[in-house]
Write an enzyme that holds these catalytic residues in place. Structure first.
Site, PDB file in Angstrom:
ATOM      1  N   GLN A 138       6.676 -13.219  35.926  1.00  0.00           N
ATOM      2  CA  GLN A 138       8.023 -12.865  36.388  1.00  0.00           C
ATOM      3  C   GLN A 138       8.436 -11.487  35.873  1.00  0.00           C
ATOM      4  OE1 GLN A 138      11.119 -15.170  34.493  1.00  0.00           O
ATOM      5  NE2 GLN A 138      12.485 -14.980  36.252  1.00  0.00           N
ATOM      6  N   TYR A 169      11.355  -9.515  35.913  1.00  0.00           N
ATOM      7  CA  TYR A 169      12.802  -9.323  36.093  1.00  0.00           C
ATOM      8  C   TYR A 169      13.342  -8.339  35.045  1.00  0.00           C
ATOM      9  CZ  TYR A 169      14.020 -13.113  39.435  1.00  0.00           C
ATOM     10  OH  TYR A 169      14.184 -13.911  40.542  1.00  0.00           O
ATOM     11  N   SER A 200       6.432 -12.766  30.318  1.00  0.00           N
ATOM     12  CA  SER A 200       5.601 -13.820  29.728  1.00  0.00           C
ATOM     13  C   SER A 200       4.283 -13.946  30.479  1.00  0.00           C
ATOM     14  CB  SER A 200       6.327 -15.163  29.776  1.00  0.00           C
ATOM     15  OG  SER A 200       7.532 -15.098  29.062  1.00  0.00           O
ATOM     16  N   GLU A 240      14.354 -21.636  37.976  1.00  0.00           N
ATOM     17  CA  GLU A 240      13.887 -21.436  36.607  1.00  0.00           C
ATOM     18  C   GLU A 240      14.722 -22.268  35.626  1.00  0.00           C
ATOM     19  OE1 GLU A 240      14.079 -17.394  35.179  1.00  0.00           O
ATOM     20  OE2 GLU A 240      12.982 -17.892  33.342  1.00  0.00           O
TER      21      GLU A 240
HETATM   22  C1  LIG Z   1      10.578 -16.254  25.127  1.00  0.00           C
HETATM   23  C2  LIG Z   1      11.108 -15.387  26.216  1.00  0.00           C
HETATM   24  C3  LIG Z   1      10.405 -15.287  27.410  1.00  0.00           C
HETATM   25  C4  LIG Z   1      10.879 -14.464  28.430  1.00  0.00           C
HETATM   26  N1  LIG Z   1      10.141 -14.362  29.577  1.00  0.00           N
HETATM   27  C5  LIG Z   1      10.541 -13.498  30.536  1.00  0.00           C
HETATM   28  C6  LIG Z   1       9.757 -13.299  31.704  1.00  0.00           C
HETATM   29  O1  LIG Z   1       8.698 -13.900  31.875  1.00  0.00           O
HETATM   30  N2  LIG Z   1      10.170 -12.438  32.627  1.00  0.00           N
HETATM   31  C7  LIG Z   1      11.346 -11.742  32.499  1.00  0.00           C
HETATM   32  O2  LIG Z   1      11.682 -10.983  33.404  1.00  0.00           O
HETATM   33  N3  LIG Z   1      12.112 -11.900  31.408  1.00  0.00           N
HETATM   34  C8  LIG Z   1      11.739 -12.750  30.418  1.00  0.00           C
HETATM   35  N4  LIG Z   1      12.505 -12.898  29.284  1.00  0.00           N
HETATM   36  C9  LIG Z   1      13.690 -12.053  29.138  1.00  0.00           C
HETATM   37  C10 LIG Z   1      15.021 -12.766  29.177  1.00  0.00           C
HETATM   38  O3  LIG Z   1      15.354 -13.149  30.486  1.00  0.00           O
HETATM   39  C11 LIG Z   1      16.057 -11.812  28.578  1.00  0.00           C
HETATM   40  O4  LIG Z   1      15.728 -11.629  27.231  1.00  0.00           O
HETATM   41  C12 LIG Z   1      17.445 -12.349  28.687  1.00  0.00           C
HETATM   42  O5  LIG Z   1      17.898 -12.334  30.014  1.00  0.00           O
HETATM   43  C13 LIG Z   1      18.445 -11.574  27.810  1.00  0.00           C
HETATM   44  O6  LIG Z   1      18.365 -10.194  28.014  1.00  0.00           O
HETATM   45  P1  LIG Z   1      18.213  -9.190  26.769  1.00  0.00           P
HETATM   46  O7  LIG Z   1      17.067  -9.625  25.990  1.00  0.00           O
HETATM   47  O8  LIG Z   1      18.219  -7.813  27.299  1.00  0.00           O
HETATM   48  O9  LIG Z   1      19.511  -9.416  25.889  1.00  0.00           O
HETATM   49  P2  LIG Z   1      20.953  -8.790  26.130  1.00  0.00           P
HETATM   50  O10 LIG Z   1      21.373  -8.974  27.540  1.00  0.00           O
HETATM   51  O11 LIG Z   1      21.009  -7.410  25.582  1.00  0.00           O
HETATM   52  O12 LIG Z   1      21.847  -9.753  25.251  1.00  0.00           O
HETATM   53  C14 LIG Z   1      22.040  -9.584  23.836  1.00  0.00           C
HETATM   54  C15 LIG Z   1      23.131 -10.561  23.398  1.00  0.00           C
HETATM   55  O13 LIG Z   1      24.351 -10.226  24.056  1.00  0.00           O
HETATM   56  C16 LIG Z   1      24.871 -11.337  24.731  1.00  0.00           C
HETATM   57  N5  LIG Z   1      25.552 -10.933  25.960  1.00  0.00           N
HETATM   58  C17 LIG Z   1      25.103 -10.093  26.920  1.00  0.00           C
HETATM   59  N6  LIG Z   1      25.966 -10.029  27.926  1.00  0.00           N
HETATM   60  C18 LIG Z   1      26.990 -10.842  27.615  1.00  0.00           C
HETATM   61  C19 LIG Z   1      28.214 -11.206  28.264  1.00  0.00           C
HETATM   62  N7  LIG Z   1      28.542 -10.728  29.468  1.00  0.00           N
HETATM   63  N8  LIG Z   1      29.020 -12.072  27.634  1.00  0.00           N
HETATM   64  C20 LIG Z   1      28.709 -12.572  26.411  1.00  0.00           C
HETATM   65  N9  LIG Z   1      27.584 -12.268  25.759  1.00  0.00           N
HETATM   66  C21 LIG Z   1      26.734 -11.409  26.351  1.00  0.00           C
HETATM   67  C22 LIG Z   1      23.664 -12.188  25.040  1.00  0.00           C
HETATM   68  O14 LIG Z   1      24.015 -13.536  25.291  1.00  0.00           O
HETATM   69  C23 LIG Z   1      22.829 -12.002  23.806  1.00  0.00           C
HETATM   70  O15 LIG Z   1      23.277 -12.892  22.817  1.00  0.00           O
HETATM   71  C24 LIG Z   1      12.068 -13.724  28.256  1.00  0.00           C
HETATM   72  C25 LIG Z   1      12.775 -13.833  27.059  1.00  0.00           C
HETATM   73  C26 LIG Z   1      12.287 -14.636  26.038  1.00  0.00           C
HETATM   74  C27 LIG Z   1      13.074 -14.725  24.764  1.00  0.00           C
END
Ligand SMILES: Cc1cc2nc3c(=O)[nH]c(=O)nc-3n(C[C@H](O)[C@H](O)[C@H](O)COP(=O)(O)OP(=O)(O)OC[C@H]3O[C@@H](n4cnc5c(N)ncnc54)[C@H](O)[C@@H]3O)c2cc1C
Lengths: 401, 380
Positions: free
Chosen positions: A131, A133, A166, A249
């Site tokens: 994925q 994204y 992942s 998902e």
């Molecule tokens: C084990 C694992 C596997 C993954 N696998 C994939 C994959 O296969 N493919 C893929 O595309 N992605 C994958 N991801 C990515 C995952 O979808 C993102 O990490 C997730 O969407 C959060 O984005 P970020 O890491 O940029 O955190 P951020 O968006 O920067 O968030 C940081 C913190 O801010 C908070 N926050 C952000 N916006 C808001 C809001 N509007 N209101 C309140 N709080 C907020 C969040 O909740 C979080 O606590 C994976 C992540 C993990 C941990």
């Protein structure tokens, strides 16, 4: 009812006749099981004929249409199949993002050509999907993604990078969100694209996780050419497809963690209590540590209440009701619960729950400790808990922006 | 076990909701309280409820009941819980009524149950004592042998609707020490029994409860409910049923308090915007929504488990009460907080929800008690 009984009897018979001895009772840990793909490894080797036989019957994807390689079963028949697999203690022949994410999405949004090309390969476990994204600057705010897709004749030329992909290092194809119209509003310039990872210009590098062994990668695209016909849904209309896939998902994640926790509190056997008895001992029939005992009970109660809620949603659907608001809580609740549960297991083990590797720690102790670390990601992947709560507040409770 | 309402139950829920809205607004609870009403509820409404068939829901047809079980009764109690209706379902239908239904002799049943179902007789159960807390087997009240019968001596507290009940089922000890598991016996008394004295108690929810003083009340073998000395198990089954009932009521009250608060979050403005746009409040609202949904599943499961007599019914009852106790308090506390200053005023109705929530939380065992029971029944 009688038809279902007959289906059950036939299924049981077929499974008994076709499941290799060596795979019976195989416990599949998270990330374990057979993920398929060109580089698939089969552990134990009998998993290979098991996959082939099940795929031939369409039972790797029991409810998908037969014409694309699925089993064509009704929901009730699929449940019977699931029950019989559990009864005979047989592992699922195949798992992965093809079955849980891109497959259902293609069945919904794909054109005929895309379905014929991709769905049968997913069912047979020939192609493994990942994925694409998230990006370094687009996580929760996914629609702000910047990986570019420039049109050049019948191709898009892709440049940019995806992160937290992942299993990208083990995957054959990636479904990715790309920006095809930089001038449009952020949700309106996105295309949902299927990309062969063997294409020139795709590179993958692993990223270590706090739990050790990493399935996590950064995926780069440098002038990667992808045929325009690989777009799913409308060009620039990928956001609708992207959101639908997120729905699949989240269901999958809720299913996995809701399912994993099963057994807790149901019937008499309690996994947590048995573990606790091993480490805490017994004081007159009750666990030696009253505080942990209370936490175990709390965790089990929450698990049982969660399972009952999943059941309630299913029963309502079976009775022909529209999906109620309860399903919106599945992802956030199941993952937060799994975090608590894995943490509790480490705390029950006490000092024995601190092992990373090597002498003085049993394998299952280390496994639980790493599982606890890995579970921290449950409330991040697939949309964070905070984002889930935002969605409930807005969609279900109608609170204003 | 199907966790979905049947058509009959859907209909019942709708009738009850309409009835509660029309005849039982929260303002009625306030009026009863302010008048220090002797009964604490409306006998007229109670008879109407009986005419609608609600009082007889969990009783077999031979006594005039509808035989719709706790899963049927729950939908009515939930609807009435929404507007905090104080009518005596817990005391009469669930505690006293179920004690006689499950343990009573044919004579006791035919004497009490048909009139009870008609709304003409009120019953209650006197089990709680000063030292017993939630332990059903902690009974200091003694039944002392006196010829072929006994004399009851002791004191019971917070007996629901005690001052207006026509009959009281009393839990007493025919043998054993105060906390012994065996030796408990239930007796059915008439309110005019010599040596029985009642005194109204006032709790925060202003419903009717009473102190019951037993000063040598004479009872005979014909007054025993169930088997002599083995009343502990009967009592536990009866209280389990009542617990499902109070959980259904709590589900209704917490849903209503939450919806009222949600309405306020959308309407009240500060800093030029609705306060419901603040994420600090949104997330807490979403958490409450989740807790309420889980309670609903647990309550439905507990009611069906008891009706079907499944093996882990008692555990499911504890599941429901543990979760409802925690959720009711969470929702009630948050409701006051999110209303700000107005939520603290007696003039506003939201405070009534907090008061009832606290009483319900600490009735038939709080969350910690039921987690302990869950663990015990689970063998750890
Ligand atoms: C084990 C694992 C596997 C993954 N696998 C994939 C994959 O296969 N493919 C893929 O595309 N992605 C994958 N991801 C990515 C995952 O979808 C993102 O990490 C997730 O969407 C959060 O984005 P970020 O890491 O940029 O955190 P951020 O968006 O920067 O968030 C940081 C913190 O801010 C908070 N926050 C952000 N916006 C808001 C809001 N509007 N209101 C309140 N709080 C907020 C969040 O909740 C979080 O606590 C994976 C992540 C993990 C941990």
């Amino acid at each position: 009812m009688a038809e279902l009984d007959e289906f059950r009897a036939q299924t049981r018979q077929w499974l008994k006749a076709n499941a290799p001895e060596a795979i019976t009772g195989l416990a599949l840990t998270e990330g374990g099981g057979n993920w398929g793909g060109r580089r698939a490894t089969f552990e134990p080797p009998e998993m290979k004929p098991w996959l082939e036989r099940m795929a031939e019957r369409g039972w790797t994807a029991p409810t998908w249409p037969r014409e694309y390689g699925g089993g064509g079963l009704s929901a009730a028949e699929a449940k019977v199949l699931q029950q019989e697999l559990a009864r005979l203690r047989l592992p699922l022949p195949l798992t992965g993002f093809g079955l849980t994410m891109i497959g259902p999405t293609l069945l919904h949004f794909g054109n005929e050509e895309q379905k014929r090309e991709h769905i049968p390969k997913i069912c047979r476990g020939e192609i493994r999907w990942c994925q694409g994204y998230s990006e370094p600057n687009a996580g929760s705010d996914l629609a702000s993604l910047q990986t570019r897709a420039d049109r050049d004749g019948d191709d898009f030329v892709i440049n940019g990078s995806k992160v937290w992909t992942s299993y990208a290092d083990l995957s054959d194809w990636i479904f990715a969100l790309v920006r095809s119209d930089p001038k449009a509003k952020k949700q309106e310039g996105i295309t949902f694209l299927l990309i062969d990872m063997d294409s020139p210009g795709v590179s993958v590098s692993p990223i270590g996780l706090i739990s050790g062994k990493s399935p996590f990668c950064e995926t780069r695209f440098d002038d990667v050419r992808v045929p325009v016909r690989n777009a799913v849904g409308a060009i620039h209309g990928g956001w609708t497809v992207a959101k639908a896939l997120l729905g699949f998902e989240r269901n999958m994640i809720a299913e996995v963690f809701g399912g994993q926790a099963r057994g807790g509190g149901q019937g008499r056997g309690s996994v947590l209590a048995e573990l606790a008895r091993e480490y805490l001992g017994d004081a007159g029939g009750a666990l030696g540590d009253p505080v942990l005992r209370d936490e175990i009970a709390r965790c089990e109660l929450d698990e049982r209440a969660f399972h009952l809620t999943v059941q309630r949603a299913r029963d309502a659907a079976k009775a022909g009701h529209q999906p109620g608001p309860e399903s919106s809580l599945f992802k956030v609740y199941a993952t937060e619960l799994n975090k608590r549960r894995t943490e509790l297991m480490v705390r029950i083990a006490g000092p024995h729950g601190l092992g990373w590797q090597g002498a003085g720690f049993a394998d299952d102790e280390i496994g639980r400790t790493r599982g606890w670390l890995r579970a921290r990601g449950n409330s991040i992947e697939g949309g964070t808990s905070e984002i889930q709560l935002n969605i409930i507040a807005k969609r279900v409770l109608g609170l204003p922006d | 076990m199907q966790l979905v309402l049947t058509e009959d139950q859907e209909l019942l829920a709708k009738t009850a909701a309409d009835f509660a809205a029309e005849h039982s607004p929260v303002s009625r609870v306030r009026a009863l309280r302010d008048a220090d009403d002797a009964d604490g509820f409306s006998r007229k409404l109670w008879r109407q409820m009986a005419e609608l068939g609600w009082v007889g829901i969990p009783f077999p047809e031979e006594f005039g009941g509808a035989d719709m079980g706790l899963s049927g009764l729950s939908v009515v109690l939930e609807a009435l819980g929404r507007t905090l209706a104080p009518e005596p379902f817990l005391s009469t239908v669930l505690l006293g009524g179920q004690a006689l239904l499950l343990g009573g002799s044919e004579g006791q049943k035919s004497e009490w149950l048909p009139k009870l179902v008609e709304g003409e007789r009120l019953l209650t159960l006197a089990y709680q004592e000063r030292r017993s807390r939630y332990d059903l087997r902690c009974v200091a009240t003694r039944a002392e042998r006196d010829g072929s019968g006994w004399r009851l001596r002791g004191e019971k507290i917070q007996v629901l609707d005690g001052t207006c009940a026509d009959g009281i089922v009393v839990v007493a000890r025919t043998s054993g020490e105060e906390r012994a598991a065996d030796g408990i016996t239930l007796f059915a008394l008439r309110r005019d029994a010599p040596g029985l004295r009642l005194e109204r108690q006032h709790r925060v929810d202003s419903r009717n409860t009473a102190l019951v003083f037993l000063d040598g009340v004479a009872v005979g073998a014909e007054d025993v409910v169930g088997a002599e000395g083995r009343g502990g198990d009967l009592l536990e089954r009866v209280v389990d049923r009542a617990t499902v009932g109070i959980c259904a009521e709590m589900l209704g009250s917490m849903s209503e308090a939450f919806e009222r608060t949600l309405g306020y979050l959308k309407q009240r403005e500060q800093f030029g915007v609705p306060i419901g746009s603040f994420q600090a409040l949104k997330h807490r609202a979403a958490q409450q929504f989740i807790e309420i949904e889980l309670c609903r599943s647990a309550v439905m499961a507990a009611a069906r488990a008891v009706d079907d007599g499944v093996e882990d019914a008692a555990r499911l009852v504890s599941l429901a009460k543990a979760r409802c106790s925690d959720a009711a308090i969470l929702v009630a506390d948050e409701s006051i907080q999110m209303h700000g200053g107005i939520g603290m005023t007696d003039e506003h109705e939201i405070g009534f929800y907090l008061k009832r929530a606290r009483v319900a939380e600490l009735t038939f065992g709080d969350a910690a008690y039921h987690r302990d029971r869950w663990a015990r029944l689970g063998g750890y």
